[in-house]
Design a protein around this motif. Structure first.
Motif, PDB file in Angstrom:
ATOM      1  N   GLN A  88      36.496  32.411  40.045  1.00 25.28           N
ATOM      2  CA  GLN A  88      36.023  33.196  38.908  1.00 25.28           C
ATOM      3  C   GLN A  88      36.898  34.423  38.672  1.00 25.28           C
ATOM      4  N   LEU A  89      37.323  35.075  39.738  1.00 27.09           N
ATOM      5  CA  LEU A  89      38.201  36.237  39.577  1.00 27.09           C
ATOM      6  C   LEU A  89      39.529  35.829  38.949  1.00 27.09           C
ATOM      7  N   ASN A 100      37.461  43.554  49.502  1.00 28.31           N
ATOM      8  CA  ASN A 100      37.378  44.602  48.485  1.00 28.31           C
ATOM      9  C   ASN A 100      37.485  45.978  49.120  1.00 28.31           C
ATOM     10  N   ARG A 112      27.794  35.176  37.626  1.00 28.45           N
ATOM     11  CA  ARG A 112      26.771  34.474  38.384  1.00 28.45           C
ATOM     12  C   ARG A 112      25.557  34.165  37.509  1.00 28.45           C
ATOM     13  N   LYS A 121      29.916  42.439  45.988  1.00 33.21           N
ATOM     14  CA  LYS A 121      28.756  41.780  46.595  1.00 33.21           C
ATOM     15  C   LYS A 121      29.152  40.881  47.764  1.00 33.21           C
ATOM     16  N   THR A 122      30.347  40.285  47.706  1.00 34.40           N
ATOM     17  CA  THR A 122      30.827  39.478  48.823  1.00 34.40           C
ATOM     18  C   THR A 122      32.006  40.146  49.524  1.00 34.40           C
ATOM     19  N   VAL A 136      34.124  32.635  44.377  1.00 36.93           N
ATOM     20  CA  VAL A 136      34.422  33.984  43.886  1.00 36.93           C
ATOM     21  C   VAL A 136      35.866  34.066  43.414  1.00 36.93           C
ATOM     22  N   GLU A 166      25.298  39.731  36.085  1.00 35.30           N
ATOM     23  CA  GLU A 166      26.027  40.982  35.913  1.00 35.30           C
ATOM     24  C   GLU A 166      25.594  41.734  34.662  1.00 35.30           C
ATOM     25  N   GLU A 182      36.548  38.739  36.892  1.00 31.33           N
ATOM     26  CA  GLU A 182      35.239  39.233  37.306  1.00 31.33           C
ATOM     27  C   GLU A 182      34.374  38.044  37.689  1.00 31.33           C
ATOM     28  N   THR A 183      33.234  38.312  38.329  1.00 27.73           N
ATOM     29  CA  THR A 183      32.315  37.229  38.669  1.00 27.73           C
ATOM     30  C   THR A 183      31.328  37.002  37.528  1.00 27.73           C
ATOM     31  N   THR A 191      37.737  42.055  41.627  1.00 23.65           N
ATOM     32  CA  THR A 191      37.028  42.317  42.885  1.00 23.65           C
ATOM     33  C   THR A 191      35.565  41.921  42.764  1.00 23.65           C
ATOM     34  N   ASP A 192      34.953  41.655  43.901  1.00 25.67           N
ATOM     35  CA  ASP A 192      33.521  41.350  43.959  1.00 25.67           C
ATOM     36  C   ASP A 192      32.906  42.104  45.135  1.00 25.67           C
TER      37      ASP A 192
END
Length: 495
Positions: free
Chosen positions: A275-276, A128, A284, A157-158, A272, A379, A281-282, A154-155
């Motif tokens: 899901q993207l 990202n 969780r 967090k990871t 991830v 989220e 988007e993620t 994008t994520d």
């Protein structure tokens, strides 16, 4: 006889000469065999060339372009009003084109990174931070040619991003491997665009597993394969040509590789990316609790035999509150999986489907209970409202105990500490620096809301819990302490 005897002696002399030579030759054969067996045991490749040739077409260089506004004045260079201000303004003007119009004109900034193709229809994975804020993303392929990419999702967090390019023909791609079976000592190969030098290969081993840097979902493979700036987003391959990590960060005092690089584990990345690709988007799972690790003194204070699980410090409105989970519970099992610590619980919950009803085993009041929780979506709940607490006591009290000076909450203290009207407990007004309480991190201004997993309304409640713990033979008392609204449990020694 003399002739035969002489011949016998000659043969013996020749045998004695030949013996060291035979032993040496035999020893050489044994050493060579041992070296061969050792190399086979290590799995050391004679060359990485075949592997590099096979997977290179799927590795890409990424160039991003971003519009950056120029500063109209030399802010941050010299103080305003300084006699050098005019000099620096003229210097900046020359660099920006020599006039106010050019100085204020936005400029274009470029950055470089790496990535890899994961499907023949053009999905590309990178970091990202490689593409964040970019106005244009250009993908350069190993075999030549460039394509413009668009961001699918994008994520942060990871630190994973999924891109897409449109190509006229199917693209070469690579598959993800199982990072969970990667072992410390396994050979790996990194590919990317280090320091903008173009396609480059480096090799090393997996130095460590399950490294965490700063994120809740971190699960990094550490490697000594050379990773430098520009390698970000590139793949880390196993010897089967499968991606087991995405090169993300390095530990370095000088900005260059010193043999400590970190690649986000593929089993995290796959979830991830899926899901993207599906949602952009993620999504969780969210349990709706605040937690901390169980320590030895905490386990002793609550009568927990094993140091494991995640200790619940707060339960805001949400799935856990609705299911009956309480502050002070220790979550031992989630959806049939043992909880070793807070990190394992966060990752397991995050990887669980939103809306799924799961069984959660908690330790409470000396025994286990099983509760059923329907997970929310993290989220959508990042700014969850903390759970409310009982009404404050009306009569303030103050006393010294366990190395602290504590008092009930007064209106004045409530205002000073910015406490909610519903906040209850005892305010720590002072802590002896030689006390166990000070060693445990308690400070003036902390609010003790629970003792022995029982809510406190006044000093008498705290004394009652101290006496109960001592009568039960406990060496410490579990306190729930809040500082600036953030809760944590502290096992305070009673000795």
């Amino acid at each position: 006889m003399s002739q035969a005897l002489a011949l016998s002696y000659d043969n013996q002399r020749e045998s004695r000469k030949a013996l060291p030579l035979a032993l040496a030759m035999g020893l050489s054969v044994v050493l060579l065999l041992l070296q061969t067996l050792s190399a086979a045991a290590r799995g050391a490749p004679e060359s990485f060339a075949d592997l590099a040739e096979k997977i290179s077409p799927a590795v890409v260089n990424i160039t991003t372009t971003t519009t950056v506004a120029r500063n109209a004045a030399p802010r941050g260079v010299v103080p305003e009003g300084s006699p050098f201000e005019d000099f620096f303004r003229e210097f900046q003007d020359r660099n920006n084109g020599g006039n106010d119009g050019n100085r204020n004109r936005p400029r274009r900034s470029s950055a470089l990174g790496s990535g890899f193709v994961i499907s023949e229809d053009g999905f590309v994975v990178t970091n990202n931070h490689v593409i964040e804020g970019a106005d244009e993303i250009m993908i350069e392929f190993f075999e030549g040619g460039e394509l413009v990419a668009k961001v699918i999702g994008t994520d942060p967090k990871t630190d994973i991003a999924l891109l897409k390019v449109e190509a006229e023909a199917p693209l070469a791609f690579v598959n993800f491997g199982d990072s969970d079976i990667s072992r410390v000592g396994d050979w790996v190969m990194a590919m990317g665009n280090p320091l903008g030098q173009g396609f480059s290969v480096s090799a090393g081993i997996v130095s460590a597993r399950n490294r965490a840097l700063s994120g809740s979902y971190d699960d990094y493979l550490q490697t000594d394969a050379a990773i430098n700036r520009g390698n970000s987003g590139g793949p880390l391959f196993n010897m089967d040509g499968e991606v087991v990590g995405v090169n993300t960060a390095i530990l370095s005092p000088n900005g260059g590789s010193i043999g400590i690089g970190f690649s986000m584990a593929s089993n995290v990345v796959v979830k991830v990316v899926d899901q993207l690709k599906e949602f952009g988007e993620t999504r969780r799972g969210w349990l709706g609790v605040r937690i901390q690790d169980v320590t030895e003194d905490v386990a002793e204070a609550i009568g927990l035999e094993k140091v494991a699980g995640a200790l619940v410090t707060d339960v805001p409105e949400g799935p856990s509150a609705e299911a009956g989970i309480e502050a002070g519970d220790v979550i031992l099992s989630f959806d049939g999986k043992d909880v070793t610590d807070t990190r394992s619980l966060v990752r397991t919950v995050g990887n669980t489907e939103v809306g799924k009803a799961v069984r959660v085993v908690v330790f409470r009041d000396g025994k286990t209970q099983t509760l059923k929780v329907t997970l929310g979506r993290r989220e959508e709940a990042e700014n969850a409202v903390p759970a409310s607490a009982p009404k404050e006591p009306e009569v303030p009290e103050k006393t010294d105990l366990l190395g602290m000076t504590v008092s009930a909450i007064t209106d004045e203290l409530r205002e000073q500490l910015d406490l909610a009207d519903s906040a209850t407990g005892l305010v720590v007004q002072d802590v002896l620096e030689t006390s166990k309480a000070y060693e445990k991190g308690l400070r003036a201004g902390d609010v003790i809301t629970e003792a022995g997993q029982q809510k406190l309304s006044d000093v008498a409640d705290l004394n009652k819990q101290i006496d109960a713990a001592r009568e039960a033979g406990r060496k410490s008392l579990l306190l729930l302490v809040r500082r600036s609204g953030d809760p944590r449990f502290v096992a305070l020694s009673l000795e």
